[in-house]
Every structure is written in structure tokens, then in C-alpha cells.
Write a protein that holds these residues in place. Sequence first.
Motif, PDB file in Angstrom:
ATOM      1  N   GLU A  76       0.771  -1.108  -0.020  1.00 31.32           N
ATOM      2  CA  GLU A  76       0.158  -0.267   0.307  1.00 31.32           C
ATOM      3  C   GLU A  76       0.771   1.035  -0.021  1.00 31.32           C
ATOM      4  O   GLU A  76       0.542   1.888  -0.364  1.00 31.32           O
ATOM      5  N   LEU A  77       2.043   1.293   0.666  1.00 32.79           N
ATOM      6  CA  LEU A  77       2.400   2.743   1.103  1.00 32.79           C
ATOM      7  C   LEU A  77       3.235   2.460  -0.837  1.00 32.79           C
ATOM      8  O   LEU A  77       3.703   4.037  -1.239  1.00 32.79           O
ATOM      9  N   LEU A  78       4.223   1.408  -0.428  1.00 25.04           N
ATOM     10  CA  LEU A  78       5.056   1.442  -2.192  1.00 25.04           C
ATOM     11  C   LEU A  78       3.763   1.831  -3.796  1.00 25.04           C
ATOM     12  O   LEU A  78       4.147   2.959  -3.802  1.00 25.04           O
ATOM     13  N   GLU A  79       2.896   1.638  -3.818  1.00 23.02           N
ATOM     14  CA  GLU A  79       1.648   1.911  -4.408  1.00 23.02           C
ATOM     15  C   GLU A  79       1.336   3.321  -4.325  1.00 23.02           C
ATOM     16  O   GLU A  79       1.009   4.111  -5.284  1.00 23.02           O
ATOM     17  N   PHE A  80       1.890   3.796  -2.832  1.00 22.64           N
ATOM     18  CA  PHE A  80       1.338   5.384  -3.111  1.00 22.64           C
ATOM     19  C   PHE A  80       2.240   6.477  -3.271  1.00 22.64           C
ATOM     20  O   PHE A  80       1.924   7.669  -4.267  1.00 22.64           O
ATOM     21  N   LEU A  81       3.384   6.325  -2.908  1.00 23.42           N
ATOM     22  CA  LEU A  81       4.166   6.574  -3.223  1.00 23.42           C
ATOM     23  C   LEU A  81       4.935   6.809  -4.634  1.00 23.42           C
ATOM     24  O   LEU A  81       5.226   8.105  -5.402  1.00 23.42           O
ATOM     25  N   GLY A  82       4.994   5.616  -5.596  1.00 21.52           N
ATOM     26  CA  GLY A  82       4.964   5.113  -6.872  1.00 21.52           C
ATOM     27  C   GLY A  82       6.137   6.148  -7.152  1.00 21.52           C
ATOM     28  O   GLY A  82       7.124   5.255  -6.635  1.00 21.52           O
ATOM     29  N   ASP A  83       6.659   6.840  -8.144  1.00 22.14           N
ATOM     30  CA  ASP A  83       7.528   7.143  -8.611  1.00 22.14           C
ATOM     31  C   ASP A  83       7.653   9.059  -8.339  1.00 22.14           C
ATOM     32  O   ASP A  83       8.593   9.889  -9.173  1.00 22.14           O
TER      33      ASP A  83
END
Length: 227
Positions: A76-83
Amino acid sequence: MREVVLDTETTGLDPLAGNRVVEIGCIELVNLVATGRSLQLYLNPEMPMPAGAQEVHGLTDEFLADKPLFADKVDELLEFLGDAQLVIHNAQFDLGFLNAELNRLGRPKLSNAYVDTVSMARRKFPGQRASLDSLCDRFGIDNTKRTKHGALLDSELLAEVYLELSGGRQRDLGLAPEMAAAGVPGAAVQTRTLRPPRPHAASAAELAAHADFLKTISEPLWLKVEA
């Protein structure tokens, strides 16, 4: 440009000594405008909370006991951060903790570009204090709710500080039409009706005076003919 303002709260100061992340707060910006999207995660650190850390953020063992593990929320965190480019106050601290958590799970480190607002503040105000509270005071940002450190609240304050460090409210003006066309919240464009042009024709006397003045110029360039 999409950016994510990020802050963490932890059980201590050194991730290599086993300290863990207990809260993550993120605020999304597009072209320096908050979109309204945010992410707040409370995490069970799988260790007792030291008294010193609890004094800083107020998160107790009892409060965190039923919270998910970092492993449960990492996607969930990595999806929110994206690039997105990350905006962090003292970036090496927060990135060090997040990368340590990722390393425990066998995940790669964060590769996002980032801006360290501590470095920005020290370049802009050399020799001055660069804490978040000091910068809020400098820019007149209300931080009276910040009786304890909290990742989401600190991210909200940091987003305002970052805007000021990046040039202040006027930074938005040139981007407003593009943001409004893209449907970015808070990007309303004001239009105004221009006055019709008013004629300022020279009078006969002014034209005659101008002609007399031109006669006083010797060898004017506009009368020369190129060879």
C-alpha cells in the motif's frame, strides 16, 4: 509534477540498532498543490516502545498492539509513493528507516528522487535554525496543534513549509491554467475583462514639431542607402 511529502515516527534514532517505524504520513502534491490524497499508517513495531521515543510522539505499546506490521502495509505504501519525488525533512533519517524495513523483507531500497527540506532551509537561511517548528514560525504557519510529533500532521506542516521554501504562494500563479485544465483541485483560474485600447494620436502641432526635430539630425541612418 507529482510529489509526496513524507514523514515517519520511530522507536528510536538508529534503524541499524533494531529501531522500527511506527507511523508513516504522506501528503500528495501536484505542481505544489495538495490534491487531498493522503496516507497514514500506524504500525506494530514488534518491540516495546522506549520511554524516550514515546515522549516524542506519544504512541504507546497499547495503542500499537493491534496495528498491522510493516510487511502487511508495504505494498500500500509503495503504491501510494509510486515514482513521485519525495519531500522529507532530514531525508536521510526517514529514508534510512524505510530502507531498513524494506531490507528486512528482502525488498529493494526506495529509488525515488527526493528533496531534503533541511538542506533547502540551510541554503536559503544560512546560520538559522532549520527545525520544522522554526520554519513554521518563520513563515507564519500555524503549528499550535503540534504538541507531539505525528507523521501525518508533520507532513501537512512540511507541505506548507516546502511551498514557502520553493518560492511562496506566487509559485502557483504561472501554473494555474495548466492545473485547472488537468482538473487539479485548488487550481481555479481567475479571468478578467481587459479595457479596450484608448487612442493616443499625435496632434498636428506635435507632428510638425517632430518633423522639425528630424531635420536637425545629420546623416540619419534611415536615409542612407546600402551600397
